[in-house]
Design a protein around this motif. Sequence first.
Motif, PDB file in Angstrom:
ATOM      1  N   ILE A   1       7.848  15.768  -0.294  1.00  0.00           N
ATOM      2  CA  ILE A   1       7.363  14.294  -0.514  1.00  0.00           C
ATOM      3  C   ILE A   1       6.403  13.789  -1.634  1.00  0.00           C
ATOM      4  O   ILE A   1       7.821  12.756  -2.286  1.00  0.00           O
ATOM      5  CB  ILE A   1       6.436  13.213   0.378  1.00  0.00           C
ATOM      6  N   ALA A   2       5.382  13.517  -2.752  1.00  0.00           N
ATOM      7  CA  ALA A   2       5.366  13.691  -3.408  1.00  0.00           C
ATOM      8  C   ALA A   2       6.402  14.360  -4.853  1.00  0.00           C
ATOM      9  O   ALA A   2       6.222  13.930  -5.237  1.00  0.00           O
ATOM     10  CB  ALA A   2       3.622  14.292  -4.041  1.00  0.00           C
ATOM     11  N   LYS A   3       5.909  15.545  -3.974  1.00  0.00           N
ATOM     12  CA  LYS A   3       7.461  15.688  -5.517  1.00  0.00           C
ATOM     13  C   LYS A   3       8.732  15.592  -5.631  1.00  0.00           C
ATOM     14  O   LYS A   3       9.257  15.009  -6.362  1.00  0.00           O
ATOM     15  CB  LYS A   3       7.559  17.382  -5.588  1.00  0.00           C
ATOM     16  N   THR A   4       9.494  15.123  -3.611  1.00  0.00           N
ATOM     17  CA  THR A   4      10.817  14.429  -3.869  1.00  0.00           C
ATOM     18  C   THR A   4      10.097  12.799  -5.198  1.00  0.00           C
ATOM     19  O   THR A   4      11.080  12.002  -5.790  1.00  0.00           O
ATOM     20  CB  THR A   4      11.042  13.736  -3.135  1.00  0.00           C
ATOM     21  N   LEU A   5       8.966  12.537  -4.925  1.00  0.00           N
ATOM     22  CA  LEU A   5       8.693  10.814  -5.690  1.00  0.00           C
ATOM     23  C   LEU A   5       8.966  11.073  -6.898  1.00  0.00           C
ATOM     24  O   LEU A   5       9.451  10.783  -8.086  1.00  0.00           O
ATOM     25  CB  LEU A   5       7.450  10.733  -5.137  1.00  0.00           C
TER      26      LEU A   5
ATOM     27  N   VAL B   1      -1.963  12.606  -0.019  1.00  0.00           N
ATOM     28  CA  VAL B   1      -1.347  13.704   0.073  1.00  0.00           C
ATOM     29  C   VAL B   1      -0.088  13.497  -0.690  1.00  0.00           C
ATOM     30  O   VAL B   1      -0.135  14.991  -1.206  1.00  0.00           O
ATOM     31  CB  VAL B   1      -2.153  14.723   1.058  1.00  0.00           C
ATOM     32  N   ALA B   2       0.720  12.714  -0.249  1.00  0.00           N
ATOM     33  CA  ALA B   2       1.851  12.577  -0.121  1.00  0.00           C
ATOM     34  C   ALA B   2       2.354  12.234  -1.625  1.00  0.00           C
ATOM     35  O   ALA B   2       3.335  11.419  -1.852  1.00  0.00           O
ATOM     36  CB  ALA B   2       2.194  12.339   0.509  1.00  0.00           C
ATOM     37  N   SER B   3       1.920  12.097  -2.858  1.00  0.00           N
ATOM     38  CA  SER B   3       1.765  11.646  -3.731  1.00  0.00           C
ATOM     39  C   SER B   3       0.363  12.752  -4.639  1.00  0.00           C
ATOM     40  O   SER B   3       0.199  13.554  -5.238  1.00  0.00           O
ATOM     41  CB  SER B   3       1.168  10.212  -3.852  1.00  0.00           C
ATOM     42  N   PHE B   4      -0.172  11.847  -5.832  1.00  0.00           N
ATOM     43  CA  PHE B   4      -0.658  12.610  -6.380  1.00  0.00           C
ATOM     44  C   PHE B   4      -1.932  13.113  -6.903  1.00  0.00           C
ATOM     45  O   PHE B   4      -1.969  14.132  -6.997  1.00  0.00           O
ATOM     46  CB  PHE B   4      -1.976  11.338  -7.585  1.00  0.00           C
TER      47      PHE B   4
ATOM     48  N   SER C   1       1.020  -1.553  -0.029  1.00  0.00           N
ATOM     49  CA  SER C   1       0.246  -0.341  -0.095  1.00  0.00           C
ATOM     50  C   SER C   1       0.912   1.136  -0.243  1.00  0.00           C
ATOM     51  O   SER C   1       0.861   2.400  -0.916  1.00  0.00           O
ATOM     52  CB  SER C   1      -1.034   0.021   0.923  1.00  0.00           C
ATOM     53  N   LEU C   2       2.275   1.031   1.018  1.00  0.00           N
ATOM     54  CA  LEU C   2       3.026   2.736   0.703  1.00  0.00           C
ATOM     55  C   LEU C   2       3.032   2.847  -0.613  1.00  0.00           C
ATOM     56  O   LEU C   2       3.674   3.538  -1.215  1.00  0.00           O
ATOM     57  CB  LEU C   2       4.697   2.513   1.913  1.00  0.00           C
ATOM     58  N   LEU C   3       3.982   1.502  -1.059  1.00  0.00           N
ATOM     59  CA  LEU C   3       4.121   1.226  -2.800  1.00  0.00           C
ATOM     60  C   LEU C   3       3.092   2.304  -3.739  1.00  0.00           C
ATOM     61  O   LEU C   3       3.727   2.628  -5.144  1.00  0.00           O
ATOM     62  CB  LEU C   3       4.806   0.327  -2.971  1.00  0.00           C
ATOM     63  N   GLN C   4       2.288   2.743  -3.138  1.00  0.00           N
ATOM     64  CA  GLN C   4       1.057   2.379  -4.357  1.00  0.00           C
ATOM     65  C   GLN C   4       1.354   3.944  -4.994  1.00  0.00           C
ATOM     66  O   GLN C   4       1.318   4.894  -5.538  1.00  0.00           O
ATOM     67  CB  GLN C   4      -0.666   2.597  -4.120  1.00  0.00           C
ATOM     68  N   MET C   5       2.034   4.418  -3.375  1.00  0.00           N
ATOM     69  CA  MET C   5       2.632   6.688  -3.221  1.00  0.00           C
ATOM     70  C   MET C   5       3.473   7.241  -4.731  1.00  0.00           C
ATOM     71  O   MET C   5       2.917   7.556  -5.417  1.00  0.00           O
ATOM     72  CB  MET C   5       2.871   7.387  -2.446  1.00  0.00           C
TER      73      MET C   5
ATOM     74  N   ALA D   1      13.582   6.596  -2.113  1.00  0.00           N
ATOM     75  CA  ALA D   1      13.064   4.787  -2.233  1.00  0.00           C
ATOM     76  C   ALA D   1      13.003   4.501  -3.780  1.00  0.00           C
ATOM     77  O   ALA D   1      12.947   3.500  -4.223  1.00  0.00           O
ATOM     78  CB  ALA D   1      12.724   4.350  -1.381  1.00  0.00           C
ATOM     79  N   LEU D   2      12.461   5.531  -4.623  1.00  0.00           N
ATOM     80  CA  LEU D   2      11.593   5.467  -5.838  1.00  0.00           C
ATOM     81  C   LEU D   2      13.036   5.452  -7.228  1.00  0.00           C
ATOM     82  O   LEU D   2      13.482   6.544  -7.544  1.00  0.00           O
ATOM     83  CB  LEU D   2      11.326   6.466  -6.258  1.00  0.00           C
ATOM     84  N   THR D   3      13.882   4.430  -6.857  1.00  0.00           N
ATOM     85  CA  THR D   3      14.834   3.718  -7.870  1.00  0.00           C
ATOM     86  C   THR D   3      15.532   2.933  -8.148  1.00  0.00           C
ATOM     87  O   THR D   3      14.328   1.885  -8.085  1.00  0.00           O
ATOM     88  CB  THR D   3      16.674   4.144  -6.147  1.00  0.00           C
TER      89      THR D   3
END
Lengths: 318, 318, 300, 300
Positions: free
Chosen positions: D154-158, B203-206, B169-173, D185-187
């Motif tokens: 965080i999102a923008k870092t990803l 919030v911390a992704s899309f 689930s974390l990796l969905q970000m 860790a998006l590597t």
Amino acid sequence: MAQKVSVDISRRGGNNSNGAESCPGCKELLSPADLSGNAMTCPHCGHHFRMNARQRIELLADSGSWSEIAGNLRSADPLEFFDLRPYPDRIEEAEYDTGLSEAMLVGRARMNKMDVILVVMDFGFMGGSMGSVVGERFWRATEEAMETRFPLVVVCASGGARMQEGILSLLQMAKTSCAVELLAEVPVPFVSVLTNPTTGGVVASFATLADVIIAEPGALLCFSGPRVIEQTIKEKLPEDFGLAESNMKHGQIDIIVPRTELKDRLVQILGLLEGGVACALQPLWEEEKSPSRRGGAITQALNRIKAFANSSRRSPKR
Amino acid sequence: MAQKVSVDISRRGGNNSNGAESCPGCKELLSPADLSGNAMTCPHCGHHFRMNARQRIELLADSGSWSEIAGNLRSADPLEFFDLRPYPDRIEEAEYDTGLSEAMLVGRARMNKMDVILVVMDFGFMGGSMGSVVGERFWRATEEAMETRFPLVVVCASGGARMQEGILSLLQMAKTSCAVELLAEVPVPFVSVLTNPTTGGVVASFATLADVIIAEPGALLCFSGPRVIEQTIKEKLPEDFGLAESNMKHGQIDIIVPRTELKDRLVQILGLLEGGVACALQPLWEEEKSPSRRGGAITQALNRIKAFANSSRRSPKR
Amino acid sequence: MPTLPGVHLKDEITKISQRLKELGHGRHLDKAVWDKVELARHPKRPYTLDYIEHMFAGFIELRGDRFFGDDPAIVGGLAAYQGRTLMVIGHQKGRDLNSRTLRNFGMPRPEGYRKAQRLMELADKFGIPVLTLIDTPGAFPGIAAEERGQGGAIAKTLVCMARLNVPTVSVIIGEGGSGGALALALTDRVLMLENSVYSVISPEACAAILWKDSGEAHLAAQTLGMTSADLSRLEVVDEVLPEPRGGAHRDHSAAARILKDALEEQLRELETMNPRVRRKERFDKFRRMGVWKENGLTLF
Amino acid sequence: MPTLPGVHLKDEITKISQRLKELGHGRHLDKAVWDKVELARHPKRPYTLDYIEHMFAGFIELRGDRFFGDDPAIVGGLAAYQGRTLMVIGHQKGRDLNSRTLRNFGMPRPEGYRKAQRLMELADKFGIPVLTLIDTPGAFPGIAAEERGQGGAIAKTLVCMARLNVPTVSVIIGEGGSGGALALALTDRVLMLENSVYSVISPEACAAILWKDSGEAHLAAQTLGMTSADLSRLEVVDEVLPEPRGGAHRDHSAAARILKDALEEQLRELETMNPRVRRKERFDKFRRMGVWKENGLTLF
Ligand SMILES: [Zn+2]
Ligand SMILES: [Zn+2]
């Protein structure tokens, strides 16, 4: 803006060789020899005294390696600017006092055998103010860096814009920013060194646009000068306002380097950036990796960069 | 993270049709008809009640225009997760309660005749938590948007990650952020609408990666939930903590739009972004400008976008 | 190292005295210059949002820098304009006490410049031309603004504008004050309303520094050359837009019409250019800014 | 709209009770799991700066986000490594009271993530591979951090990591806590030290929420599957690195040697790839993350 910053006035070129002075940091009495033998820093407390352009070049360039670029550019007087004195007279006086042709010198140099384009500013020349010549010399420096692929090192010291050139001095901020962008699109490494004081238009253009921003300890670095701010907010500023250390805390600079280590650190940083450039320019995935690729980073990197010099300009950033 | 956010629990699907309730904003007694006739907002004070996915689609999609994509995806149970109850049971209960197949629905729709890819989340389905199906459905939505060049509208409502799928689930970000980047490289316009509550991994992704970020009034928008923060800093939070209005003040969102205006505003914003896309895709400098180019922006823009659909992918950003 | 020019102080002093006499201390004040400074700062002069209201059928204001805040001293958003979309960004002053405070007298903080960058990058992504409207006494000189990187924020705005692939036009509509103004004016075309001013420093501050007397502001204004006529002569602005009789404040909608027509003409021309050529010409334009002597010749 | 599956509550309750009995409430605790959690959090475990010290001949720390501050909970800089340059970025915890406070227990604020983005973009510009070291309980949950856009940072870092054209490797060296860890860790390759953990939520918080009892942290840890073995099985990490006997804290330099060798191997492979292919494979890798059913089949 020029002259707004509250700093001690740089002494005239000729007469700084007689008499000792008290260190503002620790009050110790220092002879000129104490200072010049220690890169113009106090041997007791490390206080950094102002350095002029010649001293800066001596500090950073390998002996005999400096060769000036665009030294023949001189200020014109497009506005026929006349306040209490005519602009050309102020220029002449600055030339006489500093022995320099402008507030910025540009040249090729070597630092620990590494070729660089070296730019130094001198606060003693009309407060290190940026007029048309400073802007054009900066542009020539970036052109030379793009041509040679040598990294660009810019030592900043400025009170801001050269008011006597009016709007044209303001536009040097735009001009130098354009130059940085062209350099970045190559890319060529660009490191700035912010020395006391770096303020005004220089801070709002090339000084803060470098890949790595170095500051000298205790240097005043700000856009608006302390007096302007105090007048605006009607408050006394905190003691550490705008100092390198405060800028570091607020995330505005990369690293503070004492002057005595400056040259070695600069070479180390440039070498690290160059190492990356070399890898980026070499199409690793198309050829067998040769064992020699992995050794002697800096020298090899430079050779590779030269070899790839005209072959692989990157496409502009969006 | 799911369930951490302190919000009133969404009522079960079946039994929200009987009885009036008091508005939390103005204490007025409101009948279900008062609410549903006013886009689930209080006609007296404008308080925004939570809206489920079906209501959201009804609000935004032109009647009959919704056609679901990837509706056949269902959660698996890769960890055989069992807390007080097995994960599959929780899923089944959520399906039963909401009548939905997951916390996110994806489809093609038209908004005021403009084709869009519409994504809606439902907080009632396990707190709108993001698991593998939400991530994959989001990916499919962006694929569809890239294929059709229809803009992407995502209505967010989420308590965070679906803990029952553990690290997946974390990796969905990461997954959804990659999807947004691919979309941006085309580029296809992407607008997110943040509704109450949007927190945690979404919030911390899309949610925060959209070209334009819209929020509904009074919506709680934050990464860490209020309870977690209170426990950490041992302090009561200010009343407006994390609200849309506070986020606006702090520069985190573009615009707050009351729900009753949401559809029209969305279409206006998409039309404006599309107008730009149309110009960008058309190589104006190579052909005589025809008079028709300047009229009927949105429709024409869309036609042009379709015409250029497969011809002009932009190069990736550096 | 350059050699010292042969300068003798005594000769210099004689020369200076003579020129001082010749120029009569430069005190032949042209009242028209200060009139323009006052018009440019006129409290009823149309501001960015006034132009937006009159010029565009639809406008969506987009706010925030995504880092720290939303600066009301710079506004920006998407506007519908003659069948295309524009990104409009401008300084915004307030007209009454409250709105002046809210807008910080049109003096942006770093957040304002970062919002501008964000919106320009958004415009660039979607091929939307950028219009900037310039009207500020300058960037705000405050402790917190400095701490959050006022200088760097302006510098990065300049680079951002240099880098854009879309057509860009700026119009100085009131006060073009120093770096805070220039930050939004690195554009393909720089236009200027007739009664606007654009200067490296305010005449008051300049007088205080160079004349040691802020009362000499009128003289400083004249010496700095900050009017549209001066800047046109120096080729810093591409076009001077005439204002309605008596000044833009007399008729906001007429002023907006003038601006709109000029903009349309400039955009028409810019849009027909190959984007790469257009971008390159922007760099060339700003490279040419400045006047210096090279081998004795004065170069413009 | 999907139709409701035929679910009957009573049947469900029977089923649940039965499975609860079968699974004995899942309480067959594997002590080894919690041991790993404790090792991952061991106060003497090597941190990012310890690895940097042991792995690289030269390191220049670069600080600041250029917006607001320098976050000591994330460190980064240029390192000389086997004749090339690396950009190394990692979470940093403190070891004594002072440094723990300074480093905020390894919990970054938005400034930390923005510094990371800045350094990654610098690396990308000069073709410098990026190594990230992950060791954080999570992003800091504070009011000011939220106000400055913790989620967006965080999102923008990803996205920043997704976009890079250079080879990227991350190593989970201690605690991989939630979004605050994932952000780095998006590597291309994700490695994990044997006794590290990586989880969507801390076992304590998970227990408090799902079991309504934070005392069930051991059970939560086991259920979440946060050990290197679990994550290797789920194909979330590409390689598990064995630690020195007893754990990395017993021998920092041996741990660093293991990490260095593994990194060299990964970089060798990544550097021989065409950058476009390498970048595309990164997107493909994260696209595959997740397990779901489609038309009845379970898809990995
Ligand atoms: Zn001393
Ligand atoms: Zn109400």
